[in-house]
Scaffold this active site. Sequence first.
Site, mmCIF file in Angstrom:
data_model
loop_
_atom_site.group_PDB
_atom_site.id
_atom_site.type_symbol
_atom_site.label_atom_id
_atom_site.label_comp_id
_atom_site.label_asym_id
_atom_site.label_seq_id
_atom_site.Cartn_x
_atom_site.Cartn_y
_atom_site.Cartn_z
ATOM 1 N N LYS A 1 0.736 -1.395 0.050
ATOM 2 C CA LYS A 1 0.033 -0.096 -0.147
ATOM 3 C C LYS A 1 0.783 1.232 -0.135
ATOM 4 O O LYS A 1 0.433 2.321 -0.536
ATOM 5 C CB LYS A 1 -1.036 -0.128 0.982
ATOM 6 C CG LYS A 1 -1.965 -1.173 1.017
ATOM 7 C CD LYS A 1 -3.212 -0.511 1.927
ATOM 8 C CE LYS A 1 -4.474 -1.507 1.504
ATOM 9 N NZ LYS A 1 -4.362 -2.641 1.921
ATOM 10 N N GLU B 1 -10.234 7.346 3.478
ATOM 11 C CA GLU B 1 -11.007 6.420 4.395
ATOM 12 C C GLU B 1 -10.181 5.146 4.700
ATOM 13 O O GLU B 1 -9.199 4.595 3.716
ATOM 14 C CB GLU B 1 -12.239 6.329 3.844
ATOM 15 C CG GLU B 1 -12.627 5.110 2.934
ATOM 16 C CD GLU B 1 -11.694 5.235 1.787
ATOM 17 O OE1 GLU B 1 -11.501 6.081 1.022
ATOM 18 O OE2 GLU B 1 -11.530 3.945 1.063
ATOM 19 N N SER C 1 1.946 -9.786 -0.833
ATOM 20 C CA SER C 1 1.406 -8.357 -0.484
ATOM 21 C C SER C 1 1.494 -7.621 0.826
ATOM 22 O O SER C 1 1.913 -6.666 0.657
ATOM 23 C CB SER C 1 -0.243 -8.277 -0.873
ATOM 24 O OG SER C 1 -1.094 -9.241 0.004
HETATM 25 C C1 LIG Z 1 -5.054 -4.056 1.677
HETATM 26 C C2 LIG Z 1 -4.520 -5.228 1.502
HETATM 27 C C3 LIG Z 1 -4.626 -6.143 0.277
HETATM 28 C C4 LIG Z 1 -5.909 -5.829 -0.517
HETATM 29 O O1 LIG Z 1 -5.872 -4.518 -1.237
HETATM 30 P P1 LIG Z 1 -5.934 -4.456 -2.774
HETATM 31 O O2 LIG Z 1 -6.321 -3.348 -3.309
HETATM 32 O O3 LIG Z 1 -6.803 -5.797 -3.403
HETATM 33 O O4 LIG Z 1 -4.282 -5.054 -3.149
HETATM 34 C C5 LIG Z 1 -3.955 -7.423 0.304
HETATM 35 N N1 LIG Z 1 -2.968 -7.503 0.872
HETATM 36 C C6 LIG Z 1 -2.513 -6.940 1.866
HETATM 37 C C7 LIG Z 1 -1.417 -7.087 2.693
HETATM 38 C C8 LIG Z 1 -3.282 -5.534 2.088
HETATM 39 O O5 LIG Z 1 -2.865 -4.596 3.121
#
Ligand SMILES: *Cc1c(COP(=O)(O)O)cnc(C)c1O
Length: 393
Positions: free
Chosen positions: A89, A111, A377
């Site tokens: 993010k 938000e 992610s």
């Molecule tokens: C917020 C988040 C997601 C989901 O958000 P996407 O916009 O679909 O990437 C996935 N993995 C993590 C670790 C997150 O913090």
Amino acid sequence: MKYGVNEQGYYGDFGGAYIPEMLYPNVEELRQQYLTIINDDSFKAEFNQLLKDYVGRPSPLYYAKRYSEKYGANIFFKREDLNHTGSHKINNAIGQILLAKRLNKKRIIAETGAGQHGVATATVCALMGIECVVYMGEIDMARQAPNVSRMKMLGARVVPAVSGSKTLKDATNEALRDWIGNPVDTHYIIGSVVGPYPYPDMVARFQSIISLETKKQLLEHTGKELPEYVMACVGGGSNAMGMFYHFLDDESVKLVAVEAAGKGVESGHSAATTFLGKEGVLHGSRTILMQTDDGQVVEPYSISAGLDYPGIGPQHAHLFKINRAQYVSVTDDEALQAGLLCCQLEGIIPAIETAHALAQLEKMKFNPADNVVVCISGRGDKDLDTYIKYFGY
Ligand SMILES: *Cc1c(COP(=O)(O)O)cnc(C)c1O
């Protein structure tokens, strides 16, 4: 780009900017300026410098040896979990704060549901010394108290949304109300590839660093830029879009997007949008969303806060509809088991969002020579309580 946005802000049937008239000046200003600003050399230099020195990029592409043995293919992890603040993010938050500065904005709003995007936003506002207001549902504030404290430590004001279900959609309404009231000095940082055009395209571009790096790193590891498979979890879809972006036009690369099935797609407690959803308008764009027959948004459910979203970004809706990417889903139980497996086989505690992508490996049939990239992610520190409760450690 064949799968990119057109001049009207659409990906095939999806996208656009379905906004109240009072938001038009804000969104129009962004639309007119975003490409000029982010393609400018000084912007690129500052963005890349911060990604390197502040975020810690490039994130490694790690050859997961024990996973490779288990699944009978070459499995690589793209390590977004190693970024500052613990997920992908931050890439988008850095991009948007630099954009906001160049638009002479003095104030940032956002938000947040689980608080992850709120923390990323509060972080970049601290970095730049810009005022930050984060709207968050009152119920989410109670559920995610540590992230509320983090945002406050970082200097943000966290404003509870007390209307409706007191969750993410109510926080979104409050943020939009704020933006309508402060159109000149305020930028609204959206955290995924959702919202009215140009947000989905802008966020995808900021996250595309993930696949840009991956191509180079694969070449070093395997002698080839292109893998057979690229996999990622999907909430709104930003880590997946970043992971897919520079592979979209390489039709030989199979793209796999993993949604949260929650307690099962037929259980009534799910966030498997492509399976359960229909076309409609959500958060300013035409996309696929979970809705009742008369068009009310259905509350999604997933054990993972980041995937607990009733829609997907419009580019994902397009990739789904034309079959360029495959959309599948994984239950809470499957994800948690996969998260534990990753701890024990690779010594990496993944976010529960990420664990959904890893769980999909169980259901795939690979050839031994296949190269497979999974987007890690985020890291699982924030999810320890959930893991501990589930497994009883
Ligand atoms: C917020 C988040 C997601 C989901 O958000 P996407 O916009 O679909 O990437 C996935 N993995 C993590 C670790 C997150 O913090």
